[in-house]
Design a protein around this motif. Structure first.
Motif, PDB file in Angstrom:
ATOM      1  N   ARG A  12       0.856  -1.200   0.000  1.00  0.00           N
ATOM      2  CA  ARG A  12       0.000   0.000   0.000  1.00  0.00           C
ATOM      3  C   ARG A  12       0.884   1.240   0.000  1.00  0.00           C
ATOM      4  NH1 ARG A  12      -3.487  -3.033  -1.221  1.00  0.00           N
ATOM      5  NH2 ARG A  12      -5.365  -3.526  -0.092  1.00  0.00           N
ATOM      6  N   THR A  13       0.334   2.324  -0.525  1.00  0.00           N
ATOM      7  CA  THR A  13       1.011   3.615  -0.506  1.00  0.00           C
ATOM      8  C   THR A  13       0.039   4.627   0.081  1.00  0.00           C
ATOM      9  OG1 THR A  13       2.282   3.036  -2.483  1.00  0.00           O
ATOM     10  CG2 THR A  13       2.122   5.382  -1.935  1.00  0.00           C
ATOM     11  N   TRP A  14       0.545   5.438   1.012  1.00  0.00           N
ATOM     12  CA  TRP A  14      -0.258   6.491   1.624  1.00  0.00           C
ATOM     13  C   TRP A  14       0.360   7.838   1.310  1.00  0.00           C
ATOM     14  CZ3 TRP A  14       1.021   1.948   4.062  1.00  0.00           C
ATOM     15  CH2 TRP A  14      -0.052   1.119   4.429  1.00  0.00           C
ATOM     16  N   LEU A  15      -0.504   8.822   1.127  1.00  0.00           N
ATOM     17  CA  LEU A  15      -0.070  10.189   0.856  1.00  0.00           C
ATOM     18  C   LEU A  15      -0.559  11.084   1.987  1.00  0.00           C
ATOM     19  CD1 LEU A  15      -1.183  10.435  -2.891  1.00  0.00           C
ATOM     20  CD2 LEU A  15       1.052   9.755  -2.021  1.00  0.00           C
ATOM     21  N   SER A  16       0.264  12.046   2.365  1.00  0.00           N
ATOM     22  CA  SER A  16      -0.155  13.041   3.353  1.00  0.00           C
ATOM     23  C   SER A  16       0.560  14.355   3.061  1.00  0.00           C
ATOM     24  CB  SER A  16       0.166  12.563   4.773  1.00  0.00           C
ATOM     25  OG  SER A  16       1.554  12.354   4.930  1.00  0.00           O
ATOM     26  N   LEU A  17      -0.055  15.440   3.486  1.00  0.00           N
ATOM     27  CA  LEU A  17       0.580  16.753   3.338  1.00  0.00           C
ATOM     28  C   LEU A  17       1.580  16.960   4.465  1.00  0.00           C
ATOM     29  CD1 LEU A  17      -2.162  19.403   2.423  1.00  0.00           C
ATOM     30  CD2 LEU A  17      -0.396  18.422   0.973  1.00  0.00           C
ATOM     31  N   THR A  18       2.690  17.565   4.140  1.00  0.00           N
ATOM     32  CA  THR A  18       3.646  17.973   5.165  1.00  0.00           C
ATOM     33  C   THR A  18       3.165  19.305   5.733  1.00  0.00           C
ATOM     34  OG1 THR A  18       4.988  19.234   3.611  1.00  0.00           O
ATOM     35  CG2 THR A  18       5.552  16.883   3.902  1.00  0.00           C
ATOM     36  N   PRO A  19       3.701  19.740   6.863  1.00  0.00           N
ATOM     37  CA  PRO A  19       3.353  21.082   7.362  1.00  0.00           C
ATOM     38  C   PRO A  19       3.647  22.168   6.320  1.00  0.00           C
ATOM     39  CG  PRO A  19       4.417  19.822   9.091  1.00  0.00           C
ATOM     40  CD  PRO A  19       4.533  18.998   7.829  1.00  0.00           C
ATOM     41  N   GLU A  20       4.744  22.009   5.582  1.00  0.00           N
ATOM     42  CA  GLU A  20       5.084  22.974   4.530  1.00  0.00           C
ATOM     43  C   GLU A  20       4.042  22.945   3.416  1.00  0.00           C
ATOM     44  OE1 GLU A  20       7.150  20.533   5.654  1.00  0.00           O
ATOM     45  OE2 GLU A  20       8.600  21.721   6.790  1.00  0.00           O
ATOM     46  N   GLY A  21       3.557  21.758   3.090  1.00  0.00           N
ATOM     47  CA  GLY A  21       2.531  21.621   2.065  1.00  0.00           C
ATOM     48  C   GLY A  21       1.223  22.273   2.478  1.00  0.00           C
ATOM     49  N   ARG A  22       0.856  22.103   3.747  1.00  0.00           N
ATOM     50  CA  ARG A  22      -0.372  22.748   4.245  1.00  0.00           C
ATOM     51  C   ARG A  22      -0.251  24.267   4.198  1.00  0.00           C
ATOM     52  NH1 ARG A  22      -3.963  19.265   6.099  1.00  0.00           N
ATOM     53  NH2 ARG A  22      -3.218  17.213   6.726  1.00  0.00           N
ATOM     54  N   ALA A  23       0.898  24.781   4.605  1.00  0.00           N
ATOM     55  CA  ALA A  23       1.113  26.226   4.594  1.00  0.00           C
ATOM     56  C   ALA A  23       1.107  26.775   3.169  1.00  0.00           C
ATOM     57  CB  ALA A  23       2.432  26.566   5.288  1.00  0.00           C
ATOM     58  N   ALA A  24       1.748  26.055   2.255  1.00  0.00           N
ATOM     59  CA  ALA A  24       1.783  26.491   0.853  1.00  0.00           C
ATOM     60  C   ALA A  24       0.383  26.483   0.251  1.00  0.00           C
ATOM     61  CB  ALA A  24       2.719  25.592   0.050  1.00  0.00           C
ATOM     62  N   PHE A  25      -0.409  25.466   0.579  1.00  0.00           N
ATOM     63  CA  PHE A  25      -1.778  25.382   0.060  1.00  0.00           C
ATOM     64  C   PHE A  25      -2.621  26.539   0.586  1.00  0.00           C
ATOM     65  CE2 PHE A  25      -6.148  23.458   0.291  1.00  0.00           C
ATOM     66  CZ  PHE A  25      -6.386  23.456  -1.072  1.00  0.00           C
ATOM     67  N   GLU A  26      -2.519  26.828   1.864  1.00  0.00           N
ATOM     68  CA  GLU A  26      -3.284  27.948   2.438  1.00  0.00           C
ATOM     69  C   GLU A  26      -2.887  29.274   1.808  1.00  0.00           C
ATOM     70  OE1 GLU A  26      -5.991  27.968   4.317  1.00  0.00           O
ATOM     71  OE2 GLU A  26      -5.902  25.792   4.166  1.00  0.00           O
ATOM     72  N   SER A  27      -1.600  29.478   1.605  1.00  0.00           N
ATOM     73  CA  SER A  27      -1.115  30.701   0.973  1.00  0.00           C
ATOM     74  C   SER A  27      -1.628  30.804  -0.466  1.00  0.00           C
ATOM     75  CB  SER A  27       0.415  30.713   1.002  1.00  0.00           C
ATOM     76  OG  SER A  27       0.905  31.832   0.339  1.00  0.00           O
ATOM     77  N   HIS A  28      -1.604  29.694  -1.178  1.00  0.00           N
ATOM     78  CA  HIS A  28      -2.095  29.648  -2.558  1.00  0.00           C
ATOM     79  C   HIS A  28      -3.586  29.974  -2.606  1.00  0.00           C
ATOM     80  CE1 HIS A  28      -1.685  28.358  -6.753  1.00  0.00           C
ATOM     81  NE2 HIS A  28      -2.840  27.753  -6.616  1.00  0.00           N
ATOM     82  N   LEU A  29      -4.358  29.381  -1.690  1.00  0.00           N
ATOM     83  CA  LEU A  29      -5.799  29.665  -1.638  1.00  0.00           C
ATOM     84  C   LEU A  29      -6.072  31.135  -1.329  1.00  0.00           C
ATOM     85  CD1 LEU A  29      -7.387  26.618   0.220  1.00  0.00           C
ATOM     86  CD2 LEU A  29      -7.514  27.182  -2.200  1.00  0.00           C
ATOM     87  N   THR A  30      -5.295  31.714  -0.436  1.00  0.00           N
ATOM     88  CA  THR A  30      -5.462  33.120  -0.096  1.00  0.00           C
ATOM     89  C   THR A  30      -5.249  33.987  -1.346  1.00  0.00           C
ATOM     90  OG1 THR A  30      -4.804  32.761   2.189  1.00  0.00           O
ATOM     91  CG2 THR A  30      -4.579  35.009   1.349  1.00  0.00           C
ATOM     92  N   ALA A  31      -4.204  33.682  -2.108  1.00  0.00           N
ATOM     93  CA  ALA A  31      -3.932  34.436  -3.340  1.00  0.00           C
ATOM     94  C   ALA A  31      -5.071  34.258  -4.342  1.00  0.00           C
ATOM     95  CB  ALA A  31      -2.608  34.006  -3.948  1.00  0.00           C
ATOM     96  N   LEU A  32      -5.584  33.028  -4.492  1.00  0.00           N
ATOM     97  CA  LEU A  32      -6.704  32.790  -5.401  1.00  0.00           C
ATOM     98  C   LEU A  32      -7.937  33.568  -4.984  1.00  0.00           C
ATOM     99  CD1 LEU A  32      -6.466  28.932  -6.042  1.00  0.00           C
ATOM    100  CD2 LEU A  32      -6.093  30.756  -7.723  1.00  0.00           C
ATOM    101  N   ARG A  33      -8.206  33.591  -3.678  1.00  0.00           N
ATOM    102  CA  ARG A  33      -9.365  34.344  -3.183  1.00  0.00           C
ATOM    103  C   ARG A  33      -9.220  35.828  -3.464  1.00  0.00           C
ATOM    104  NH1 ARG A  33      -8.777  30.706   1.536  1.00  0.00           N
ATOM    105  NH2 ARG A  33     -10.323  29.062   1.251  1.00  0.00           N
ATOM    106  N   GLU A  34      -7.999  36.356  -3.284  1.00  0.00           N
ATOM    107  CA  GLU A  34      -7.766  37.771  -3.571  1.00  0.00           C
ATOM    108  C   GLU A  34      -7.995  38.069  -5.040  1.00  0.00           C
ATOM    109  OE1 GLU A  34      -4.075  39.387  -2.076  1.00  0.00           O
ATOM    110  OE2 GLU A  34      -4.279  38.216  -0.228  1.00  0.00           O
ATOM    111  N   ILE A  35      -7.504  37.191  -5.909  1.00  0.00           N
ATOM    112  CA  ILE A  35      -7.707  37.385  -7.349  1.00  0.00           C
ATOM    113  C   ILE A  35      -9.192  37.321  -7.690  1.00  0.00           C
ATOM    114  CG2 ILE A  35      -7.297  36.388  -9.636  1.00  0.00           C
ATOM    115  CD1 ILE A  35      -4.547  35.416  -8.466  1.00  0.00           C
ATOM    116  N   ALA A  36      -9.876  36.319  -7.173  1.00  0.00           N
ATOM    117  CA  ALA A  36     -11.301  36.148  -7.448  1.00  0.00           C
ATOM    118  C   ALA A  36     -12.131  37.308  -6.903  1.00  0.00           C
ATOM    119  CB  ALA A  36     -11.807  34.830  -6.882  1.00  0.00           C
ATOM    120  N   GLY A  37     -11.661  37.877  -5.792  1.00  0.00           N
ATOM    121  CA  GLY A  37     -12.381  38.997  -5.187  1.00  0.00           C
ATOM    122  C   GLY A  37     -12.044  40.335  -5.814  1.00  0.00           C
ATOM    123  N   GLY A  38     -11.113  40.319  -6.747  1.00  0.00           N
ATOM    124  CA  GLY A  38     -10.756  41.562  -7.434  1.00  0.00           C
ATOM    125  C   GLY A  38      -9.757  42.411  -6.686  1.00  0.00           C
ATOM    126  N   ALA A  39      -9.102  41.842  -5.677  1.00  0.00           N
ATOM    127  CA  ALA A  39      -8.131  42.623  -4.907  1.00  0.00           C
ATOM    128  C   ALA A  39      -6.849  42.799  -5.678  1.00  0.00           C
ATOM    129  CB  ALA A  39      -7.841  41.922  -3.588  1.00  0.00           C
TER     130      ALA A  39
END
Length: 100
Positions: free
Chosen positions: A73-100
């Protein structure tokens, strides 16, 4: 005064559609079996393997191999760095979508 458009804060590693889907699927959980992620994001084994390896090389995903009984079996998980990068990426996407 220099303002930076939010697109400059998008993470190119995460931004690719399949990699974004992998990270998004893993963001809600501690870890997932390879097959569950493959089915959730609707890609082939080879596509998931290649993109998960790219995320692992970036330090965003941990890939753990083992056995359940005699079956590999193979399992995948996010590292703490991956979680932080994803949150930062989502924040940027939200700003773009919101017209900021």
């Amino acid at each position: 005064m220099t303002l930076e458009h939010a697109r400059h804060r998008l993470d190119e590693t995460i931004h690719a559609p399949v990699r974004f889907s992998i990270v998004a699927a893993l963001a809600k959980i501690d870890q997932a079996e390879f097959k569950a992620v493959r089915d959730a994001i609707e890609v082939s084994d080879s596509v998931l393997s290649k993109q998960a390896s790219a995320l692992e090389a970036a330090g965003y995903v941990r890939i753990k191999k083992g056995y359940v009984g005699k079956r590999p079996r193979t399992w995948l998980s996010l590292t703490p760095e991956g979680r932080a990068a994803f949150e930062s990426h989502l924040t940027a996407l939200r700003e773009i979508a919101g017209g900021a």
